[in-house]
Design a protein around this motif. Sequence first.
Motif, PDB file in Angstrom:
ATOM      1  N   ARG A   1      -3.635  20.030   2.939  1.00 21.39           N
ATOM      2  CA  ARG A   1      -4.834  19.817   2.137  1.00 21.39           C
ATOM      3  C   ARG A   1      -4.890  20.801   0.975  1.00 21.39           C
ATOM      4  NH1 ARG A   1     -10.187  21.217   1.729  1.00 21.39           N
ATOM      5  NH2 ARG A   1     -11.678  19.492   1.527  1.00 21.39           N
ATOM      6  N   ASP A   2      -4.506  22.052   1.224  1.00 22.30           N
ATOM      7  CA  ASP A   2      -4.583  23.073   0.175  1.00 22.30           C
ATOM      8  C   ASP A   2      -3.691  22.728  -1.016  1.00 22.30           C
ATOM      9  OD1 ASP A   2      -6.402  24.502   1.625  1.00 22.30           O
ATOM     10  OD2 ASP A   2      -4.972  25.994   2.379  1.00 22.30           O
ATOM     11  N   SER A   3      -2.473  22.253  -0.747  1.00 24.25           N
ATOM     12  CA  SER A   3      -1.577  21.939  -1.858  1.00 24.25           C
ATOM     13  C   SER A   3      -2.079  20.731  -2.634  1.00 24.25           C
ATOM     14  CB  SER A   3      -0.150  21.706  -1.364  1.00 24.25           C
ATOM     15  OG  SER A   3      -0.068  20.537  -0.562  1.00 24.25           O
ATOM     16  N   LEU A   4      -2.664  19.765  -1.928  1.00 23.69           N
ATOM     17  CA  LEU A   4      -3.208  18.598  -2.614  1.00 23.69           C
ATOM     18  C   LEU A   4      -4.422  18.980  -3.452  1.00 23.69           C
ATOM     19  CD1 LEU A   4      -3.230  15.572  -3.174  1.00 23.69           C
ATOM     20  CD2 LEU A   4      -4.566  15.257  -1.064  1.00 23.69           C
TER      21      LEU A   4
ATOM     22  N   ARG B   1       0.832  -1.195   0.000  1.00 23.78           N
ATOM     23  CA  ARG B   1       0.000   0.000   0.000  1.00 23.78           C
ATOM     24  C   ARG B   1       0.870   1.250   0.000  1.00 23.78           C
ATOM     25  NH1 ARG B   1      -5.070  -1.298   2.750  1.00 23.78           N
ATOM     26  NH2 ARG B   1      -5.077   0.696   3.806  1.00 23.78           N
ATOM     27  N   LEU B   2       0.311   2.322  -0.535  1.00 17.45           N
ATOM     28  CA  LEU B   2       0.977   3.616  -0.527  1.00 17.45           C
ATOM     29  C   LEU B   2      -0.091   4.674  -0.265  1.00 17.45           C
ATOM     30  CD1 LEU B   2       3.866   4.801  -1.212  1.00 17.45           C
ATOM     31  CD2 LEU B   2       2.902   5.381  -3.440  1.00 17.45           C
ATOM     32  N   PRO B   3       0.195   5.665   0.589  1.00 21.15           N
ATOM     33  CA  PRO B   3      -0.798   6.736   0.792  1.00 21.15           C
ATOM     34  C   PRO B   3      -1.207   7.356  -0.528  1.00 21.15           C
ATOM     35  CG  PRO B   3       0.981   6.922   2.406  1.00 21.15           C
ATOM     36  CD  PRO B   3       1.404   5.854   1.422  1.00 21.15           C
ATOM     37  N   ALA B   4      -2.505   7.542  -0.718  1.00 23.13           N
ATOM     38  CA  ALA B   4      -3.018   7.990  -2.013  1.00 23.13           C
ATOM     39  C   ALA B   4      -2.495   9.364  -2.407  1.00 23.13           C
ATOM     40  CB  ALA B   4      -4.549   7.993  -1.986  1.00 23.13           C
ATOM     41  N   HIS B   5      -2.173  10.210  -1.448  1.00 22.69           N
ATOM     42  CA  HIS B   5      -1.792  11.582  -1.775  1.00 22.69           C
ATOM     43  C   HIS B   5      -0.375  11.712  -2.312  1.00 22.69           C
ATOM     44  CE1 HIS B   5      -0.095  11.189   2.309  1.00 22.69           C
ATOM     45  NE2 HIS B   5       0.739  12.157   1.959  1.00 22.69           N
TER      46      HIS B   5
ATOM     47  N   GLU C   1      -5.472  20.349 -11.123  1.00 21.81           N
ATOM     48  CA  GLU C   1      -4.666  20.179 -12.335  1.00 21.81           C
ATOM     49  C   GLU C   1      -4.868  18.793 -12.932  1.00 21.81           C
ATOM     50  OE1 GLU C   1      -0.598  21.096 -11.588  1.00 21.81           O
ATOM     51  OE2 GLU C   1      -1.013  23.115 -10.850  1.00 21.81           O
ATOM     52  N   VAL C   2      -5.012  17.785 -12.074  1.00 25.21           N
ATOM     53  CA  VAL C   2      -5.257  16.418 -12.558  1.00 25.21           C
ATOM     54  C   VAL C   2      -6.551  16.378 -13.361  1.00 25.21           C
ATOM     55  CG1 VAL C   2      -5.747  14.041 -11.874  1.00 25.21           C
ATOM     56  CG2 VAL C   2      -3.976  15.347 -10.669  1.00 25.21           C
ATOM     57  N   ARG C   3      -7.588  17.002 -12.847  1.00 28.47           N
ATOM     58  CA  ARG C   3      -8.889  16.988 -13.536  1.00 28.47           C
ATOM     59  C   ARG C   3      -8.794  17.725 -14.874  1.00 28.47           C
ATOM     60  NH1 ARG C   3     -10.526  18.611  -8.029  1.00 28.47           N
ATOM     61  NH2 ARG C   3     -11.093  16.684  -6.930  1.00 28.47           N
ATOM     62  N   ALA C   4      -8.096  18.845 -14.891  1.00 29.22           N
ATOM     63  CA  ALA C   4      -7.970  19.607 -16.134  1.00 29.22           C
ATOM     64  C   ALA C   4      -7.119  18.875 -17.168  1.00 29.22           C
ATOM     65  CB  ALA C   4      -7.359  20.975 -15.831  1.00 29.22           C
TER      66      ALA C   4
ATOM     67  N   PRO D   1      -2.411  17.379   8.821  1.00 33.17           N
ATOM     68  CA  PRO D   1      -1.338  17.301   7.818  1.00 33.17           C
ATOM     69  C   PRO D   1      -1.158  15.877   7.296  1.00 33.17           C
ATOM     70  CG  PRO D   1      -0.403  17.414  10.008  1.00 33.17           C
ATOM     71  CD  PRO D   1      -1.885  17.593  10.180  1.00 33.17           C
ATOM     72  N   TYR D   2      -0.591  15.765   6.093  1.00 33.02           N
ATOM     73  CA  TYR D   2      -0.384  14.482   5.448  1.00 33.02           C
ATOM     74  C   TYR D   2       1.057  14.014   5.626  1.00 33.02           C
ATOM     75  CZ  TYR D   2      -4.652  15.941   2.986  1.00 33.02           C
ATOM     76  OH  TYR D   2      -5.919  16.373   2.681  1.00 33.02           O
ATOM     77  N   GLU D   3       1.199  12.701   5.597  1.00 35.88           N
ATOM     78  CA  GLU D   3       2.515  12.100   5.740  1.00 35.88           C
ATOM     79  C   GLU D   3       3.399  12.450   4.538  1.00 35.88           C
ATOM     80  OE1 GLU D   3       4.507   7.617   6.119  1.00 35.88           O
ATOM     81  OE2 GLU D   3       2.374   7.858   5.672  1.00 35.88           O
TER      82      GLU D   3
END
Length: 267
Positions: free
Chosen positions: A182-185, A145-149, A191-194, A170-172
Amino acid sequence: MSETGAGRPGTGGVREVKSAARTVELLELLAARGDRPARLQELADALGVPRSSMYALLQTLISRGWVRTDVTGSLYGIGIHALLTGTSYLDSDPRVRAVRPYLDEASQALGETIHMGRLDGRDVAYLATRESHEYLRTISRVGRRLPAHVGALGKALLAERPDDRLPEGPYEALTPNSHTTRDSLVADLAEVRARGYAIDREEGVLGIVGFGFALHYDSPAQDAVSCSVPVARLTPDHEQRIVAVMREIRSKIEATAPGAGGAPSWR
């Protein structure tokens, strides 16, 4: 008093079975430790159960092959039946079977490592991998497994979901390039969606860039495929070719993989 019904609410409003939940928690804990075996007291403390109850549970699982112990009987690790069950999961999943030939095709076309992963809570579980002959890992990612972010697979799948479902953080951080807020993600997922696909620029592993593509045979997508390439080999031309090939591979998979009507609709 019976332990049935003593736990928190489970699926469909049925109270979970406390002894079953404890067994699963123990197996997940041992699996997460990898090659670091645990002692009895460590496990009892981690799960907040009496030492005697933990010992009895371990002995039951040892007798059935789910847990193993060393010759002294003082160290415990995950047993071989966990592998057998995991292999059965992969073998019985029609979508994994359908995707495998296309992973081979992408690997042959690009000469890079190709993955298939599935979203599992806040993580992505790796279900299939075709390793590049140029960059071989010493340990297979299948079943890990890998954290999704932090990965292209995970970000491709997170982008299929509303941002308000993301945890606050905060994220690992796995590398200095990992998203930790969260804001940077959220900005990255926009950008991923675009763009239509995710890019992981050394966010999960230093020296590796990944390109992730969600598979839209579910809504929202549960599975994704990705291509991983060492930074040293990633030229602009190679990046364009990776994106073109992986888009084509995604289209082929979505056209042929079993849909919701072709297999049980697993939760």
